[in-house]
Enzyme design. Structure first.
Site, PDB file in Angstrom:
ATOM      1  N   TYR A 144       4.257  42.894  17.644  1.00 36.70           N
ATOM      2  CA  TYR A 144       3.163  42.896  18.615  1.00 36.70           C
ATOM      3  C   TYR A 144       3.586  42.064  19.808  1.00 36.70           C
ATOM      4  CZ  TYR A 144      -1.416  41.824  20.709  1.00 36.70           C
ATOM      5  OH  TYR A 144      -2.479  41.668  21.579  1.00 36.70           O
ATOM      6  N   ASP A 239      10.609  37.828  22.159  1.00 36.04           N
ATOM      7  CA  ASP A 239       9.209  37.460  22.373  1.00 36.04           C
ATOM      8  C   ASP A 239       8.907  36.317  21.411  1.00 36.04           C
ATOM      9  OD1 ASP A 239       6.529  37.130  22.648  1.00 36.04           O
ATOM     10  OD2 ASP A 239       5.977  39.218  22.259  1.00 36.04           O
ATOM     11  N   LYS A 267       1.001  30.629  23.379  1.00 34.67           N
ATOM     12  CA  LYS A 267       0.427  29.860  22.263  1.00 34.67           C
ATOM     13  C   LYS A 267       0.719  28.345  22.352  1.00 34.67           C
ATOM     14  CE  LYS A 267      -0.606  33.860  19.586  1.00 34.67           C
ATOM     15  NZ  LYS A 267       0.165  35.110  19.649  1.00 34.67           N
TER      16      LYS A 267
HETATM   17  C1  LIG Z   1      -0.032  36.322  20.642  1.00 28.30           C
HETATM   18  C2  LIG Z   1       1.167  37.091  21.028  1.00 28.30           C
HETATM   19  C3  LIG Z   1       1.262  37.753  22.272  1.00 28.30           C
HETATM   20  C4  LIG Z   1       0.111  37.828  23.222  1.00 28.30           C
HETATM   21  O1  LIG Z   1      -0.279  36.595  23.680  1.00 28.30           O
HETATM   22  P1  LIG Z   1      -1.774  36.423  24.293  1.00 28.30           P
HETATM   23  O2  LIG Z   1      -1.798  35.018  24.771  1.00 28.30           O
HETATM   24  O3  LIG Z   1      -2.701  36.723  23.167  1.00 28.30           O
HETATM   25  O4  LIG Z   1      -1.880  37.421  25.387  1.00 28.30           O
HETATM   26  C5  LIG Z   1       2.461  38.344  22.595  1.00 28.30           C
HETATM   27  N1  LIG Z   1       3.511  38.314  21.766  1.00 28.30           N
HETATM   28  C6  LIG Z   1       3.461  37.711  20.567  1.00 28.30           C
HETATM   29  C7  LIG Z   1       4.674  37.669  19.708  1.00 28.30           C
HETATM   30  C8  LIG Z   1       2.275  37.095  20.161  1.00 28.30           C
HETATM   31  O5  LIG Z   1       2.228  36.520  18.951  1.00 28.30           O
END
Ligand SMILES: *Cc1c(COP(=O)(O)O)cnc(C)c1O
Length: 429
Positions: A144, A239, A267
């Site tokens: 994701y 990511d 995060k």
């Molecule tokens: C949480 C997350 C996102 C999105 O971040 P948001 O701050 O919710 O937009 C993208 N990539 C990964 C791996 C994530 O865990």
């Protein structure tokens, strides 16, 4: 357990927000029942509006590596706020956080702050396309990357596919630029590079996929991606929105010692405030506007309050032994539960302070296809039982849990007892 105040607030919320929430998973749909509205948090504990207390392993989905209302973060934030909350002009607080990150992370040389993980990924993809002059991107089923249009794509039926949108509102033409392959599958990656020679701008992966269960990849597979990308002039994007500052200060890149071309963060980086970031070499980052032609901007980017929260939090993460202690606690928790586990199908997969509860006979799960959707029924029952025991997890069996520095051994012992009791009730049901 009394939850009528939460239930009442949720009824109200449903009249204001689609599904009663501002982010879908919060609605408790995958575990059933009604979400708990949270009143406050302190350290590893949260309290709902009915006064129930829980040990929290959701930690706001990962950002709160120092737990709730951490003194250092709170005092930095309130000090900064006294001087105003936003200027739309540079402040020294942005320099401070950037310096802290860049001097302790050898995988990136320049960084750009944005306001969410989604925004970081969206910008990183644009950067990769701008830098390479190519349009196609390759992603993995089971990863994701936020709600970026071109990444809301799930695999189709073949090994290498253009897949289907996983959300309506995403144009078919976007999907046609996104190649989807299974995780941990070298043949699929090789085939994609063969089929789309000189067309793939970037390969994007969660180096530690943690949004669809915890689908741990071997270091060899990540190295293979590194080699493939280099050979084909494609950028490798890690990511690290979850794994960054979580598995080590320099994230999974640091843990595996693999250098991606672009890293995205979110995060933890914002200390509980909305911050995301992407970083790369000086050369790649020089494509970003105003230095280069890849446009990317933000009214609240580098917000001073958020920057000071991030700096306060990351300063704690840099303390010697911080990650070792976090991992020690996580192992203690997992070993405690598993050594008394009464439910044979129950397993905990983990890395560092990330853990995932699974119900499976498999010894390892490394791709989305290996998760049995039927097993989520067990999670649902376990979830509500754990709430009764005062243990709060993210309300979905596909989500991972997090241990924070504020979880005490007393918390962990109570959690172990709560799990063992809940799992034994599962055996009887
Ligand atoms: C949480 C997350 C996102 C999105 O971040 P948001 O701050 O919710 O937009 C993208 N990539 C990964 C791996 C994530 O865990």
């Amino acid at each position: 357990m009394q939850t009528s105040v939460s239930a009442g607030l949720f009824e109200k919320a449903k009249t204001y927000f689609p599904g009663g929430v501002n982010s879908p998973v919060r609605a408790f749909r995958s575990v059933g029942g009604s979400p708990l509205f949270i009143e406050k948090g302190k350290g590893s504990h949260i309290w709902d509006v009915d006064g129930n207390e829980y040990i929290d392993y959701c930690c706001s989905w990962g950002p709160l590596i120092l737990g709730h209302a951490h003194e250092g973060v709170l005092s930095a934030v309130s000090k900064t706020m006294q001087n105003g909350t936003s200027f739309g002009a540079p402040t020294r607080l942005e320099n401070q956080l950037a310096e802290l990150i860049l001097s302790n992370n050898s995988y990136i040389e320049k960084i750009r702050f944005v306001s969410s993980g989604t925004e970081a990924v969206m910008s990183a993809i644009r950067l990769a396309r701008g830098y390479t002059g190519r349009t196609k991107i390759l992603k993995f089923e089971g990863c994701y990357h936020g709600h970026v249009d071109s990444l809301l794509v799930k695999a189709g039926s073949g090994l290498v596919t253009f897949g289907n949108t996983s959300s309506s509102g995403v144009p078919e033409s976007f999907v046609n630029e996104t190649i989807t392959v299974p995780l941990n599958n070298r043949a699929a990656v090789e085939e994609a590079f063969q089929q789309f020679k000189n067309e793939i701008a970037c390969v994007i992966i969660e180096p530690v996929p943690a949004n669809n269960g915890l689908l741990l990849q071997g270091k060899a597979f990540l190295n293979f991606l590194r080699e493939q990308c280099t050979a084909h002039g494609t950028l490798l994007i890690f990511d690290e929105v979850i794994s960054g500052f979580r598995l080590s200060f320099s994230g999974a890149a640091g843990l595996y010692e693999i250098k991606p071309d672009i890293c995205t963060y979110g995060k933890i980086i914002g200390g509980g405030f909305p911050v995301g970031a992407y970083g790369a070499s000086r050369e790649i980052m020089s494509c970003i506007s105003p230095e280069g032609n890849v446009y990317q901007a933000g009214t609240l980017s580098g917000n001073p309050v958020a920057m000071s929260a991030g700096t306060a939090q990351l300063t704690e993460c840099l303390r010697p032994g911080f990650y070792t202690e976090l991992e020690k606690k996580t192992s203690y928790l997992i070993n405690g539960i598993m050594s008394a586990n009464p439910f044979p199908l129950f397993k905990i997969f983990s890395l560092g302070s990330i853990f995932w509860l699974a119900f499976t006979e498999k010894e390892a799960i490394s791709c989305a296809e290996d998760i049995d959707p039927g097993s989520m029924g067990y999670f649902k029952t376990l979830y509500h039982q754990l709430l009764q025991e005062g243990v709060y997890l993210g309300p979905s069996g596909y989500e991972v849990g997090f241990v924070s520095s504020e979880h005490t051994y007393d918390d962990l012992d109570k959690t172990i007892a709560g799990f063992v009791k809940s799992l034994s009730l599962l055996t009887k049901s």
